[in-house]
Design an enzyme around this catalytic site. Sequence first.
Site, PDB file in Angstrom:
ATOM      1  N   LYS A 114      96.464  -3.406  11.285  1.00  0.00           N
ATOM      2  CA  LYS A 114      95.763  -3.118  10.025  1.00  0.00           C
ATOM      3  C   LYS A 114      96.624  -2.254   9.102  1.00  0.00           C
ATOM      4  CE  LYS A 114      90.927  -3.624  11.367  1.00  0.00           C
ATOM      5  NZ  LYS A 114      89.617  -2.969  11.406  1.00  0.00           N
ATOM      6  N   LYS A 200      92.696 -14.256  16.156  1.00  0.00           N
ATOM      7  CA  LYS A 200      91.265 -14.122  16.474  1.00  0.00           C
ATOM      8  C   LYS A 200      90.412 -14.283  15.208  1.00  0.00           C
ATOM      9  CE  LYS A 200      90.501  -9.210  15.940  1.00  0.00           C
ATOM     10  NZ  LYS A 200      89.887  -7.986  16.281  1.00  0.00           N
ATOM     11  N   LYS A 203      86.524 -10.489  10.626  1.00  0.00           N
ATOM     12  CA  LYS A 203      85.894 -10.235   9.328  1.00  0.00           C
ATOM     13  C   LYS A 203      86.945  -9.978   8.267  1.00  0.00           C
ATOM     14  CE  LYS A 203      82.099  -7.549  11.296  1.00  0.00           C
ATOM     15  NZ  LYS A 203      82.477  -6.341  12.035  1.00  0.00           N
TER      16      LYS A 203
HETATM   17  P1  AMP Z   1      84.183  -5.628  14.958  1.00  0.00           P
HETATM   18  O1  AMP Z   1      83.818  -6.783  14.114  1.00  0.00           O
HETATM   19  O2  AMP Z   1      85.668  -5.406  14.972  1.00  0.00           O
HETATM   20  O3  AMP Z   1      83.388  -4.395  14.701  1.00  0.00           O
HETATM   21  O4  AMP Z   1      83.827  -6.049  16.463  1.00  0.00           O
HETATM   22  C1  AMP Z   1      82.550  -5.869  17.032  1.00  0.00           C
HETATM   23  C2  AMP Z   1      82.466  -6.493  18.413  1.00  0.00           C
HETATM   24  O5  AMP Z   1      82.726  -7.910  18.326  1.00  0.00           O
HETATM   25  C3  AMP Z   1      83.504  -5.928  19.396  1.00  0.00           C
HETATM   26  O6  AMP Z   1      82.916  -5.870  20.691  1.00  0.00           O
HETATM   27  C4  AMP Z   1      84.590  -6.966  19.358  1.00  0.00           C
HETATM   28  O7  AMP Z   1      85.328  -6.981  20.559  1.00  0.00           O
HETATM   29  C5  AMP Z   1      83.801  -8.251  19.175  1.00  0.00           C
HETATM   30  N1  AMP Z   1      84.635  -9.278  18.497  1.00  0.00           N
HETATM   31  C6  AMP Z   1      85.152  -9.206  17.243  1.00  0.00           C
HETATM   32  N2  AMP Z   1      85.871 -10.314  16.951  1.00  0.00           N
HETATM   33  C7  AMP Z   1      85.813 -11.110  18.053  1.00  0.00           C
HETATM   34  C8  AMP Z   1      86.343 -12.397  18.386  1.00  0.00           C
HETATM   35  N3  AMP Z   1      87.078 -13.100  17.517  1.00  0.00           N
HETATM   36  N4  AMP Z   1      86.066 -12.908  19.606  1.00  0.00           N
HETATM   37  C9  AMP Z   1      85.311 -12.216  20.494  1.00  0.00           C
HETATM   38  N5  AMP Z   1      84.780 -10.990  20.256  1.00  0.00           N
HETATM   39  C10 AMP Z   1      85.012 -10.437  19.050  1.00  0.00           C
END
Ligand code: AMP
Length: 337
Positions: A114, A200, A203
């Site tokens: 990031k 991956k 968002k």
């Molecule tokens: P975040 O959107 O970064 O706050 O992620 C929130 C939760 O979603 C965390 O447990 C991440 O590990 C999971 N997560 C985010 N992106 C992915 C993805 N592409 N595949 C699987 N899990 C994800």
Amino acid sequence: MARQRILSGIQPTGDLHLGNYLGALRNWVDLQKDYDCFLFMADLHAITVPHDPTVLAENTYKTAAIYLAAGIDVDTVSTIFVQSHVTAHSELGWLLTCITPLNWLQDMVQFKEKAIRQGEKVGAGLLCYPALQAADILLYEPDKVPVGEDQKQHLELTRDITIRMNDQFGTPDDPVLKMPEPMIRKEGARIMSLTDGSKKMSKSDPSDLSRINLLDPPELIQKKVKKCKTDPARGLEFDNPDRPECHNLLSLYMLMSNQTKKAVAEECREMGWGQFKPLLAETIVEGLRPIQEKYHEIRGDEGYLESVLQRGQEKANAIAHQTLSKVKQAMGYTIPS
Ligand code: AMP
Ligand code: TRP
């Protein structure tokens, strides 16, 4: 025996997508059978990248409503709350930042990725964020922390910080902080982008076509699946390293249709993309339909959402404050009565 506890959170930045659902949220819903769940919206983390104050609160409410719509049951075993409503997060975050060696934070892959994108404007909060995440976790003394694969390194750091705190300020018989365990399910732990099977789903990807958001209307889901990246090979298969998109799309179909890998491999072995894509799109649309319907129902009653978050804040606050006081005492602070 008392039920064990889990703790987890998602940043309310933008819309939640299928990666968040399959890697995190859907697992939490299942885990409610066996665990008491503390689940929060990580809005303090949401400002580690430039943010728009006019949408921060709305995104937090949206995320809370999605938790409820997906099946988080706040009437029995689960508590959902907003991170910034429980001030102990910021306070313990600071205490942990001060005992965390700088080079541990500089080694975090998410920071490096990031930070590169933000160039010279990168804020110090992005660097310190994993110490805040450690505070989020440790305040609730959870047994398990269910997350996707991308959070593994942050969980390891949390464990290292726990050891350091206990070594410096606790005794072997009376540790200050309880050691948490990550819980990373193999299936769904890493959902990839629809436009590049080696990245991956995220968002922060500038292209909305790279992800399916949980609130996308059916026509948009169909369009995104239609446009997603594929390959020219014939037949569909899992686990071919030369075909990451194929593996990802089959995995999405498997998870959203609740079938086994073997069943999907057999069903799709002879298929071409022209046959598979509409099947995948339909399965996603149908899988998300009940969540979307429930979401709109919940958003129609803001009073209900407010009351859920207020109850959540009270329950979370009581636990978090106890842990914070213990840490402050161990570190030599006085606690006013
Ligand atoms: P975040 O959107 O970064 O706050 O992620 C929130 C939760 O979603 C965390 O447990 C991440 O590990 C999971 N997560 C985010 N992106 C992915 C993805 N592409 N595949 C699987 N899990 C994800
Ligand atoms: N850092 C996590 C993410 O980006 C979100 C998060 C913040 C979190 N605090 C947490 C996840 C505590 C689990 C536990 O995905």
